[in-house]
Design a protein around this motif. Structure first.
Motif, PDB file in Angstrom:
ATOM      1  N   HIS A 142      30.845  40.435  34.601  1.00  0.00           N
ATOM      2  CA  HIS A 142      31.212  41.249  35.769  1.00  0.00           C
ATOM      3  C   HIS A 142      31.831  40.378  36.862  1.00  0.00           C
ATOM      4  O   HIS A 142      31.522  40.520  38.052  1.00  0.00           O
ATOM      5  CB  HIS A 142      30.001  42.014  36.301  1.00  0.00           C
ATOM      6  CG  HIS A 142      29.226  42.707  35.223  1.00  0.00           C
ATOM      7  ND1 HIS A 142      29.779  43.661  34.404  1.00  0.00           N
ATOM      8  CD2 HIS A 142      27.933  42.550  34.809  1.00  0.00           C
ATOM      9  CE1 HIS A 142      28.873  44.083  33.544  1.00  0.00           C
ATOM     10  NE2 HIS A 142      27.751  43.426  33.761  1.00  0.00           N
ATOM     11  N   ARG A 143      32.730  39.492  36.443  1.00  0.00           N
ATOM     12  CA  ARG A 143      33.427  38.599  37.362  1.00  0.00           C
ATOM     13  C   ARG A 143      34.866  38.399  36.876  1.00  0.00           C
ATOM     14  O   ARG A 143      35.159  38.592  35.701  1.00  0.00           O
ATOM     15  CB  ARG A 143      32.735  37.234  37.464  1.00  0.00           C
ATOM     16  CG  ARG A 143      31.331  37.294  38.051  1.00  0.00           C
ATOM     17  CD  ARG A 143      30.698  35.914  38.176  1.00  0.00           C
ATOM     18  NE  ARG A 143      29.328  36.023  38.633  1.00  0.00           N
ATOM     19  CZ  ARG A 143      28.964  36.127  39.902  1.00  0.00           C
ATOM     20  NH1 ARG A 143      29.908  36.117  40.851  1.00  0.00           N
ATOM     21  NH2 ARG A 143      27.701  36.235  40.256  1.00  0.00           N
ATOM     22  N   ASN A 144      35.730  37.976  37.817  1.00  0.00           N
ATOM     23  CA  ASN A 144      37.094  37.581  37.492  1.00  0.00           C
ATOM     24  C   ASN A 144      37.326  36.248  38.198  1.00  0.00           C
ATOM     25  O   ASN A 144      37.854  36.201  39.307  1.00  0.00           O
ATOM     26  CB  ASN A 144      38.100  38.638  37.956  1.00  0.00           C
ATOM     27  CG  ASN A 144      39.535  38.314  37.557  1.00  0.00           C
ATOM     28  OD1 ASN A 144      39.842  37.181  37.198  1.00  0.00           O
ATOM     29  ND2 ASN A 144      40.404  39.298  37.629  1.00  0.00           N
ATOM     30  N   SER A 145      36.888  35.179  37.556  1.00  0.00           N
ATOM     31  CA  SER A 145      36.874  33.869  38.206  1.00  0.00           C
ATOM     32  C   SER A 145      38.274  33.331  38.492  1.00  0.00           C
ATOM     33  O   SER A 145      38.449  32.500  39.384  1.00  0.00           O
ATOM     34  CB  SER A 145      36.088  32.862  37.359  1.00  0.00           C
ATOM     35  OG  SER A 145      36.638  32.770  36.058  1.00  0.00           O
ATOM     36  N   ALA A 146      39.287  33.797  37.765  1.00  0.00           N
ATOM     37  CA  ALA A 146      40.649  33.308  37.986  1.00  0.00           C
ATOM     38  C   ALA A 146      41.194  33.741  39.339  1.00  0.00           C
ATOM     39  O   ALA A 146      41.975  33.022  39.960  1.00  0.00           O
ATOM     40  CB  ALA A 146      41.571  33.794  36.867  1.00  0.00           C
ATOM     41  N   TYR A 147      40.786  34.914  39.815  1.00  0.00           N
ATOM     42  CA  TYR A 147      41.344  35.454  41.058  1.00  0.00           C
ATOM     43  C   TYR A 147      40.307  35.702  42.144  1.00  0.00           C
ATOM     44  O   TYR A 147      40.650  35.703  43.329  1.00  0.00           O
ATOM     45  CB  TYR A 147      42.083  36.767  40.768  1.00  0.00           C
ATOM     46  CG  TYR A 147      43.322  36.584  39.947  1.00  0.00           C
ATOM     47  CD1 TYR A 147      44.520  36.193  40.538  1.00  0.00           C
ATOM     48  CD2 TYR A 147      43.320  36.780  38.571  1.00  0.00           C
ATOM     49  CE1 TYR A 147      45.675  36.015  39.797  1.00  0.00           C
ATOM     50  CE2 TYR A 147      44.461  36.599  37.808  1.00  0.00           C
ATOM     51  CZ  TYR A 147      45.633  36.216  38.429  1.00  0.00           C
ATOM     52  OH  TYR A 147      46.771  36.036  37.674  1.00  0.00           O
ATOM     53  N   LEU A 148      39.064  35.948  41.765  1.00  0.00           N
ATOM     54  CA  LEU A 148      38.037  36.298  42.741  1.00  0.00           C
ATOM     55  C   LEU A 148      36.767  35.491  42.458  1.00  0.00           C
ATOM     56  O   LEU A 148      35.693  36.049  42.246  1.00  0.00           O
ATOM     57  CB  LEU A 148      37.760  37.802  42.700  1.00  0.00           C
ATOM     58  CG  LEU A 148      38.935  38.689  43.110  1.00  0.00           C
ATOM     59  CD1 LEU A 148      38.738  40.114  42.608  1.00  0.00           C
ATOM     60  CD2 LEU A 148      39.121  38.682  44.628  1.00  0.00           C
ATOM     61  N   LYS A 149      36.929  34.211  42.457  1.00  0.00           N
ATOM     62  CA  LYS A 149      35.848  33.305  42.082  1.00  0.00           C
ATOM     63  C   LYS A 149      34.615  33.521  42.955  1.00  0.00           C
ATOM     64  O   LYS A 149      34.706  33.565  44.178  1.00  0.00           O
ATOM     65  CB  LYS A 149      36.319  31.857  42.207  1.00  0.00           C
ATOM     66  CG  LYS A 149      35.339  30.841  41.644  1.00  0.00           C
ATOM     67  CD  LYS A 149      35.931  29.443  41.678  1.00  0.00           C
ATOM     68  CE  LYS A 149      34.963  28.426  41.075  1.00  0.00           C
ATOM     69  NZ  LYS A 149      35.551  27.063  41.089  1.00  0.00           N
ATOM     70  N   GLY A 150      33.468  33.647  42.281  1.00  0.00           N
ATOM     71  CA  GLY A 150      32.194  33.748  42.990  1.00  0.00           C
ATOM     72  C   GLY A 150      31.808  35.134  43.443  1.00  0.00           C
ATOM     73  O   GLY A 150      30.707  35.322  43.971  1.00  0.00           O
ATOM     74  N   GLY A 174      44.816  41.124  38.657  1.00  0.00           N
ATOM     75  CA  GLY A 174      44.919  40.177  39.758  1.00  0.00           C
ATOM     76  C   GLY A 174      43.853  40.482  40.791  1.00  0.00           C
ATOM     77  O   GLY A 174      42.958  41.318  40.563  1.00  0.00           O
ATOM     78  N   SER A 175      43.931  39.850  41.945  1.00  0.00           N
ATOM     79  CA  SER A 175      42.872  40.004  42.944  1.00  0.00           C
ATOM     80  C   SER A 175      42.771  41.441  43.463  1.00  0.00           C
ATOM     81  O   SER A 175      41.668  41.996  43.546  1.00  0.00           O
ATOM     82  CB  SER A 175      43.093  39.025  44.098  1.00  0.00           C
ATOM     83  OG  SER A 175      44.360  39.224  44.692  1.00  0.00           O
ATOM     84  N   TRP A 176      43.907  42.058  43.817  1.00  0.00           N
ATOM     85  CA  TRP A 176      43.844  43.397  44.386  1.00  0.00           C
ATOM     86  C   TRP A 176      43.614  44.460  43.311  1.00  0.00           C
ATOM     87  O   TRP A 176      42.835  45.392  43.522  1.00  0.00           O
ATOM     88  CB  TRP A 176      45.107  43.694  45.185  1.00  0.00           C
ATOM     89  CG  TRP A 176      45.071  44.980  45.950  1.00  0.00           C
ATOM     90  CD1 TRP A 176      46.035  45.940  45.971  1.00  0.00           C
ATOM     91  CD2 TRP A 176      44.033  45.457  46.813  1.00  0.00           C
ATOM     92  NE1 TRP A 176      45.655  46.984  46.796  1.00  0.00           N
ATOM     93  CE2 TRP A 176      44.431  46.716  47.328  1.00  0.00           C
ATOM     94  CE3 TRP A 176      42.781  44.939  47.202  1.00  0.00           C
ATOM     95  CZ2 TRP A 176      43.646  47.467  48.197  1.00  0.00           C
ATOM     96  CZ3 TRP A 176      41.988  45.689  48.075  1.00  0.00           C
ATOM     97  CH2 TRP A 176      42.422  46.930  48.556  1.00  0.00           C
ATOM     98  N   GLY A 177      44.250  44.329  42.165  1.00  0.00           N
ATOM     99  CA  GLY A 177      43.998  45.279  41.085  1.00  0.00           C
ATOM    100  C   GLY A 177      42.535  45.291  40.679  1.00  0.00           C
ATOM    101  O   GLY A 177      41.926  46.352  40.491  1.00  0.00           O
ATOM    102  N   THR A 178      41.935  44.111  40.572  1.00  0.00           N
ATOM    103  CA  THR A 178      40.522  44.010  40.200  1.00  0.00           C
ATOM    104  C   THR A 178      39.638  44.612  41.277  1.00  0.00           C
ATOM    105  O   THR A 178      38.650  45.305  40.983  1.00  0.00           O
ATOM    106  CB  THR A 178      40.130  42.536  39.971  1.00  0.00           C
ATOM    107  OG1 THR A 178      40.968  41.981  38.958  1.00  0.00           O
ATOM    108  CG2 THR A 178      38.683  42.420  39.543  1.00  0.00           C
ATOM    109  N   THR A 179      39.982  44.373  42.537  1.00  0.00           N
ATOM    110  CA  THR A 179      39.191  44.907  43.641  1.00  0.00           C
ATOM    111  C   THR A 179      39.228  46.428  43.663  1.00  0.00           C
ATOM    112  O   THR A 179      38.191  47.090  43.800  1.00  0.00           O
ATOM    113  CB  THR A 179      39.699  44.347  44.982  1.00  0.00           C
ATOM    114  OG1 THR A 179      39.544  42.922  44.975  1.00  0.00           O
ATOM    115  CG2 THR A 179      38.930  44.929  46.148  1.00  0.00           C
TER     116      THR A 179
END
Length: 335
Positions: A46-54, A13-18
């Motif tokens: 090197h992206r996770n567009s589902a949660y941290l697009k761009g 998710g957004s925080w886990g990926t961060t």
């Protein structure tokens, strides 16, 4: 050790990926994603567009959809899945994890039914593994963009916490340690409930004075229940208490605040949940908080109104009318 410490992060998710991206700048880090497509995108683009697009992730971060591949040789396990799937994830991990590996929770929720904090779930499902949490006033997108931020690594064993501290730190992301695990862990789930009320205040355009009142009195409620559950009062004025509360109540990016704004528009809980890509922990936590408040005899009028809105007993407008009917006593008293 002659090799770098290996970190496994569960949950993309957004925080886990961060957190995984931050850690990968310091040491070998692998993130586990439920969906193979997400893992492939992290590895290739090197992206996770589902949660941290761009937003780009550290190019050294590795991803996999295999739980065994992520966990079997890790030296530190970070668990970033939502609270409702936390226990099941640990049970799946248990036969794969080497002895004594520290387990760090990122989840800001309380388990329904048991009322357990996530470190308590860790201790129950993975006995013998040092348990802790990483929490603070952190909006994932801002941290990933390199904006200055801070968090707390809370563990009962201060020596272990200090050893892990550098793994998540950067020049602009400061990580402090704290041995008050109970207080640090309760701040997150409790503030999510108050953030829903702040979102309702924003959506109803009740004014900055009212929103300030909700946040301030909400902090008093959080502190009362947190101390009753064994936390230290001063912890709730720190990063995992007041800091996290302010960020979640004030930021338009906060999922729980967004939930409150949707309630103000007259939407139901089912409609809001169906429309969200990410989990807003405050929805599930609100009922647990009220059960704990009743158990420990703690008065929490703001949380009670939020829980009633989540259950569909009344709407946001009625919730704020209910708060206006409360008589004001001494500021440092309940209510």
């Amino acid at each position: 050790m002659s090799r770098k410490i290996r970190i496994a992060v569960l949950g993309a998710g957004s925080w886990g990926t961060t957190v995984a991206s931050l850690a990968s700048r310091n040491t070998q880090t692998t993130i586990w994603a439920r969906k193979a497509d997400t893992a492939d995108e992290i590895n290739r683009e090197h992206r996770n567009s589902a949660y941290l697009k761009g937003l780009p992730l550290c190019s050294r971060l590795l991803a996999t959809s295999s739980l065994h591949e992520a966990v079997h040789d890790c030296d530190v396990l970070v668990v970033g899945v939502p609270s409702h799937s936390f226990r099941d994830t640990l049970r799946a991990v248990a036969p794969l994890l080497r002895p004594w590996v520290p387990v760090i929770s990122l989840a800001k929720g309380l388990e329904q039914g048991s009322h357990m904090r996530m470190t308590e779930v860790i201790n129950q499902e993975l006995p013998g593994h040092p348990a802790g949490l990483l929490a603070g006033p952190n909006i994932a997108r801002e941290v990933l963009q390199g904006m200055a931020a801070a968090a707390v690594l809370a563990m009962a064993d201060e020596q272990v916490a200090r050893a892990l501290q550098p793994l998540f730190s950067s020049a602009v992301f400061r990580v402090y340690t704290n041995s008050d695990v109970i207080g640090c862990e309760l701040g997150g789930p409790l503030k999510n409930v108050i953030a829903i009320s702040a979102g309702m205040a924003e959506g109803l355009s009740v004014g900055e004075n009212t929103r300030a009142m909700v946040i301030t009195r909400g902090l008093a409620e959080i502190t009362r229940l947190g101390v009753a559950l064994g936390g230290e009062a001063e912890t709730f004025s720190g990063l995992t208490g007041l800091g996290d509360l302010l960020t979640t109540c004030m930021s338009p990016l906060s999922r729980n605040r967004q939930v409150g704004e949707q309630f103000a528009k007259g939407r139901t809980t089912a409609e809001i949940v169906a429309s969200m890509n990410m989990v807003a922990e405050g929805i599930k936590t609100s009922s647990v908080v009220m059960e704990l408040a009743a158990q420990y005899g703690v008065v929490m009028p703001i949380a009670a109104e939020v829980a009633a809105v989540v259950k569909g007993e009344h709407g946001a407008v009625q919730a704020f009318r209910g708060l206006r009917r409360l008589a004001a006593g001494a500021e440092n008293s309940a209510g």
